[in-house]
Scaffold this active site. Structure first.
Site, PDB file in Angstrom:
ATOM      1  N   GLU A 176      38.023   2.441   1.443  1.00  0.00           N
ATOM      2  CA  GLU A 176      38.638   3.225   2.720  1.00  0.00           C
ATOM      3  C   GLU A 176      37.886   4.558   2.802  1.00  0.00           C
ATOM      4  OE1 GLU A 176      40.666   2.267   0.312  1.00  0.00           O
ATOM      5  OE2 GLU A 176      41.183   0.219   1.402  1.00  0.00           O
ATOM      6  N   ASP A 193       4.444  28.187   7.542  1.00  0.00           N
ATOM      7  CA  ASP A 193       3.345  29.330   8.057  1.00  0.00           C
ATOM      8  C   ASP A 193       3.356  30.310   7.217  1.00  0.00           C
ATOM      9  OD1 ASP A 193       5.821  29.954   8.483  1.00  0.00           O
ATOM     10  OD2 ASP A 193       5.701  30.397  10.656  1.00  0.00           O
TER      11      ASP A 193
HETATM   12  P1  ATP Z   1       1.330  32.252  11.050  1.00  0.00           P
HETATM   13  O1  ATP Z   1       1.021  31.017  11.944  1.00  0.00           O
HETATM   14  O2  ATP Z   1       0.848  31.960   9.572  1.00  0.00           O
HETATM   15  O3  ATP Z   1       2.700  32.863  11.087  1.00  0.00           O
HETATM   16  P2  ATP Z   1      -0.103  34.305  12.624  1.00  0.00           P
HETATM   17  O4  ATP Z   1       1.013  35.126  12.834  1.00  0.00           O
HETATM   18  O5  ATP Z   1      -1.390  35.188  12.141  1.00  0.00           O
HETATM   19  O6  ATP Z   1       0.177  33.345  11.469  1.00  0.00           O
HETATM   20  P3  ATP Z   1      -0.549  33.620  15.261  1.00  0.00           P
HETATM   21  O7  ATP Z   1       0.849  34.306  15.907  1.00  0.00           O
HETATM   22  O8  ATP Z   1      -0.817  32.482  16.053  1.00  0.00           O
HETATM   23  O9  ATP Z   1      -0.543  33.327  13.837  1.00  0.00           O
HETATM   24  O10 ATP Z   1      -1.519  34.648  15.307  1.00  0.00           O
HETATM   25  C1  ATP Z   1      -2.941  34.348  15.543  1.00  0.00           C
HETATM   26  C2  ATP Z   1      -3.825  35.495  15.357  1.00  0.00           C
HETATM   27  O11 ATP Z   1      -3.828  36.271  16.763  1.00  0.00           O
HETATM   28  C3  ATP Z   1      -3.519  36.527  14.130  1.00  0.00           C
HETATM   29  O12 ATP Z   1      -4.325  36.186  12.995  1.00  0.00           O
HETATM   30  C4  ATP Z   1      -4.135  37.844  14.801  1.00  0.00           C
HETATM   31  O13 ATP Z   1      -5.459  37.970  14.897  1.00  0.00           O
HETATM   32  C5  ATP Z   1      -3.653  37.654  16.375  1.00  0.00           C
HETATM   33  N1  ATP Z   1      -2.543  38.297  16.607  1.00  0.00           N
HETATM   34  C6  ATP Z   1      -1.237  38.074  16.287  1.00  0.00           C
HETATM   35  N2  ATP Z   1      -0.280  38.939  16.865  1.00  0.00           N
HETATM   36  C7  ATP Z   1      -1.166  39.318  17.764  1.00  0.00           C
HETATM   37  C8  ATP Z   1      -0.841  40.613  18.979  1.00  0.00           C
HETATM   38  N3  ATP Z   1       0.480  40.772  19.148  1.00  0.00           N
HETATM   39  N4  ATP Z   1      -1.707  41.042  19.822  1.00  0.00           N
HETATM   40  C9  ATP Z   1      -2.973  40.412  19.819  1.00  0.00           C
HETATM   41  N5  ATP Z   1      -3.435  39.642  18.637  1.00  0.00           N
HETATM   42  C10 ATP Z   1      -2.548  39.291  17.852  1.00  0.00           C
END
Ligand code: ATP
Length: 864
Positions: free
Chosen positions: A257, A299
């Site tokens: 139970e 990530d």
């Molecule tokens: P993870 O996936 O490991 O979190 P991440 O944050 O680098 O990594 P994304 O957020 O997809 O992944 O960003 C991809 C890429 O875009 C980065 O490596 C960076 O070069 C560029 N990026 C991130 N943030 C910005 C932003 N606010 N403006 C412009 N480019 C950006």
């Protein structure tokens, strides 16, 4: 009074409004009331049968039996209620833990507030992935799309323009917007139709279902066997009442139970224990599945790293610049060849810093001696960099239009009006930005971007990335008009900014722990391959192969599955590719935990066996899709949760064995006794007492057993591992045979001295056997001398209480009457003690011998 968009409400006005309209909260759904939980205890098939049995006993004139059954049923109900109520409140508390925050502009400053504090008139900023915190009219809309399915059922996202309404509870799937709040809480459109259930998903876990099924099957079997034996007895002329009670006791003895309830309670308490480790299980299933996780896909930014970015290097065609200072405190400087430079004396640097500021949504704010950053860390680091270079701040309304950032585009652009006219400012990952540049900013202005210069820039980028820097490229373009292009093109490259984002200190040890627990860690990042590889090495991952987004897109599923057998790292991936990776891993039989924080991560989070979202950094959408939320966004927390999950699962295995072996002993005694043809060894009420009153509490305490040493040095359990297994079945049979035979022995030795005395002794013996045998189930492999006899104090408390209850059952007159027992003397106790001793000693010895055997075998394996 309508506030100015750029100022928002004043804090004072917001407080007055909050007092007037109340908190921005939805009506809480009806929580399961205590009365319902209490009544639920009496809804099971077995309890109904018992109540009917009590009625029949009453009709047959067996008043004491009827009363005893009812007392046990009520006692069981109360115990069940207390435990379920605890589980229920624990889960409800978990459900309320991830409070939403909203970005609001007040007194001219943006700040992050609990969504509950929003009032009508507030200027709220929403971005991709946010759940809209209140009803609002849009003042500014940048390519915004909202998923209104929660409200309208329409699953296609709706494009919104300035002036359109945006409704609470809907989700921003793309773009960015600012709106003025028109209604909050229950006055909002969503509030009128929605109520918050505020509890962890009620769906039952596979384990709960599996055990529920087992309990039901055993219940059905028990009823059939009992009915058969009852009828047989009556047909050979035994009295009807006696056979009815025999059949009933047998049924009660077979049915476990307590099982389903104990599982629920253990998982709920497990979820509570996980929260103490900063992992919030949104579904009970997570607690259970985590223990089987064999791959963690993680990530990088914020999970492995701290997500506290600092710009340390600027590279332009004109040369390299170094940046001093850490964090968001702008008290550093930019230097070239050892000499400090400022925006006003270096035109190219001035242009780069202007773009960094305009193409940006982050804000820096001084808070006492500290600097606070509001917005994305990447952007925050660029603002800090611009402050260090003394770049003038752009006007409040400089930005006219925007092509927003997305993880697919990996870049963003802002169109602004400045002294030189319209300029499109772009920043993003180097690959897509450089590909759209036709010119490069030289010392004396834009120059064509030729092959050699392009190659030089590419080499600089690679150098920065392989040092673990996150590289952002900045570019711009003059325009004649204020039309926003579909895509950026014809840009002039300004420079790269290299950001450091240090790995979290706890990640290295956590990755080592994952390795020794047989769990693979696969890094899937949107960042560049070289950066990702450098960071991976810093935390102790040694990828043998790096696959980028484009290569992944070109692979077919079979190639992907083959690649996943190696130590791979995925870089420059788009969120949609995560879903493919999870699916491929699952096809190879892995149990996958996958982290994610963006809107587009939701499908992968749902598909993964354990979707893991970030509590602080993630979007509302990702959190809604996840099974587990990391309250501190930290990779190491996943490992803690897995450890907890393994502990829970192992404990479930322990008490399933324990409960079933207790029942087995009773069944052996009853059935053998029936064959021998003697008087009833246990009365139905006594069996009920054993199973319902004393067993449950001990089993719950067993569920709280600490994790065994070496638990994280073993590979994850196979997905198909049965809860019992061969070892479990053997243990149950062994214990059942011994305790059944021993209590029969006591019964028949004492029978000449009177049936009631013999039965009381057998009954007490069975309870003592069951209680003492719990020590054998405290660990599946180790003797108590290794794990410590006193290391589970709650178990000792449960044992003391149940043994005291048993004392009351045989020495306290009202219970003596109800359970038809007699006081036992020293002679009986000695007999019980002598027969109980082997139940503790034999398993201890057997485990000690087995443990030594394993130890010698392991050391032999290690030695050569
Ligand atoms: P993870 O996936 O490991 O979190 P991440 O944050 O680098 O990594 P994304 O957020 O997809 O992944 O960003 C991809 C890429 O875009 C980065 O490596 C960076 O070069 C560029 N990026 C991130 N943030 C910005 C932003 N606010 N403006 C412009 N480019 C950006």
């Amino acid at each position: 009074m309508t506030p100015d968009r750029s100022l928002g409400l004043t804090q004072a006005e917001a407080c007055i409004r909050l007092a007037r309209v109340g908190a921005n909260r939805l009506a809480e759904g009806p929580r399961v009331s205590p009365a319902v939980i209490f009544l639920r205890q009496f809804a099971g098939l077995l309890v109904v049968i018992l109540i009917v049995a009590a009625a029949i006993a009453l009709a047959l004139g067996e008043r004491t039996d009827a009363l005893a059954i009812m007392v046990v049923v009520i006692l069981n109900g109360v115990l069940g209620f207390v435990q379920e109520w605890r589980a229920e409140t624990a889960l409800a508390a978990l459900g309320r833990m991830v409070a939403s925050v909203a970005r609001v502009r007040r007194d001219g400053e943006e700040r992050q507030l609990p969504a509950q504090e929003i009032v009508p008139g507030d200027v709220v900023i929403v971005e991709t992935g946010d759940r809209v915190p209140a009803d609002m009219d849009l003042l500014l809309a940048v390519q915004i799309k909202a998923d209104e399915s929660a409200l309208t059922g329409e699953s296609v996202p709706v494009t919104k323009e300035a002036g359109d309404p945006l409704f609470m509870g809907t989700i921003v799937v793309a773009g960015r917007a600012e709106g003025m709040v028109t209604a909050t809480g229950t006055r909002s459109r969503f509030g009128k139709i929605a109520i918050l259930t505020g509890s962890v998903g009620p769906k039952r876990t596979p384990l709960q279902r599996q055990l529920g099924r087992l309990a039901r099957q055993m219940g059905l079997a028990a009823l059939c066997v009992a009915a058969l034996i009852g009828m047989l007895g009556v047909s050979v002329g035994k009295p009807l009442t006696e056979m009815f009670m025999t059949a009933l006791s047998l049924a009660v003895a077979i049915v476990p139970e307590g099982l389903p309830v104990v599982v629920t309670i253990t998982l709920a308490l497990g979820a509570q224990a996980m929260v103490r480790q900063k992992a919030l299980a949104r579904r009970l299933q997570a607690v259970e599945t985590l223990g089987a996780a064999s791959v963690i896909c993680t990530d990088k930014t914020g999970t492995l790293t701290e997500d506290r970015m600092t710009a340390v290097q600027v590279v332009m065609a004109a040369g390299r610049y170094d940046v001093t200072g850490t964090g968001y405190d702008p008290t550093g400087h930019i230097a070239r060849a050892g000499r400090r430079v400022r925006a006003d004396c270096d035109t190219a640097l001035g242009a780069l810093l202007e773009t960094a500021l305009v193409c940006n949504h982050a804000r820096l704010r001084r808070a006492g001696d500290d600097w606070q950053m509001l917005g994305e860390p990447t952007e925050g680091a660029l603002v800090t960099l611009a402050y260090k270079g003394w770049a003038p701040l752009p006007g409040r309304n400089a930005a006219l239009a925007e092509l927003p950032f997305s993880s697919e585009r990996k870049r963003m652009s802002v169109l602004a009006l400045g002294p030189e006219g319209y300029v499109l400012h772009t920043k993003g990952a180097p690959e897509p930005v450089l590909a759209r540049c036709t010119h490069v900013m030289g010392v004396s202005g834009p120059e064509p971007l030729e092959g050699a210069v392009r190659a030089g820039l590419q080499a600089e980028y690679e150098r920065m990335a392989s040092n673990g820097l996150r590289v952002i490229a900045l570019a711009r373009r003059r325009q004649q008009d204020m039309r926003l292009p579909e895509d950026e093109a014809g840009l002039t490259f300004l420079g790269f900014v290299g950001l450091i984002d240090p790995p979290r200190a706890e990640v290295g040890p956590a990755i080592r722990a994952a390795k020794s627990a047989g769990i693979r860690v696969i890094l899937i990042t949107g960042d560049a391959a070289l950066t990702a590889r450098a960071i991976a090495r810093q935390v102790g991952l040694r990828p043998s192969r790096v696959i980028d987004g484009d290569a992944l897109a070109a692979m077919d599923d079979a190639a992907l599955r083959a690649a996943l057998r190696e130590d791979v790292l995925f870089a420059r991936t788009a969120p949609a590719q995560k879903l493919r990776i999870v699916t491929a891993l699952q096809q190879t039989g892995q149990v996958v935990a996958m982290t994610g924080d963006g809107v587009n991560d939701a499908p992968a989070l749902k598909k993964a066996d354990i979707g893991v979202a970030m509590g602080a950094r993630g979007t509302d959408v990702a959190r809604d899709a996840a099974d587990l939320v990391l309250l501190d966004d930290n990779f190491a927390t996943i490992l803690h949760a897995i450890r907890e999950g393994r502990r829970q699962y192992e404990n479930v295995r322990k008490f399933v064995r324990y409960l079933l072996s207790s029942n087995a002993g009773e069944v052996v005694a009853l059935v053998v006794n029936l064959i021998l043809g003697g008087p009833l060894i246990f009365l139905a009420t006594q069996i009920l007492w054993m199973n319902l009153v004393t067993d449950g509490m001990t089993a719950v305490a067993l569920g709280l057993e600490k994790s065994s040493p070496g638990q994280m040095d073993r590979p994850p359990r196979p997905k198909t591992q049965p809860i019992l297994g061969k070892g479990g079945v053997l243990a149950i049979l062994g214990f059942g045979a011994y305790t059944g035979t021993a209590s029969l022995w006591i019964f028949y030795s004492l029978l000449p001295m009177g049936e009631d005395l013999a039965r009381s002794a057998a009954f007490t013996a069975m309870v003592v056997f069951e209680k003492l045998s719990v020590f054998a189930f405290r660990s599946l492999h180790l003797p108590c001398t290794r794990i410590g006899w006193f290391s589970n104090p709650l178990l000792l408390v449960a044992l003391t209480i149940t043994l005291a209850a048993q004392m009351a059952a045989i020495y306290w007159t009202p219970l003596q009457v109800l359970l038809q027992t007699q006081a036992l003397g020293w002679a009986e106790w000695r007999l019980i003690a002598a027969l109980a001793l082997p139940l503790v000693v034999v398993p201890e010895l057997a485990k000690a011998v087995a443990a030594r055997h394993v130890q010698t075998r392991n050391s032999k394996v290690r030695r050569p």
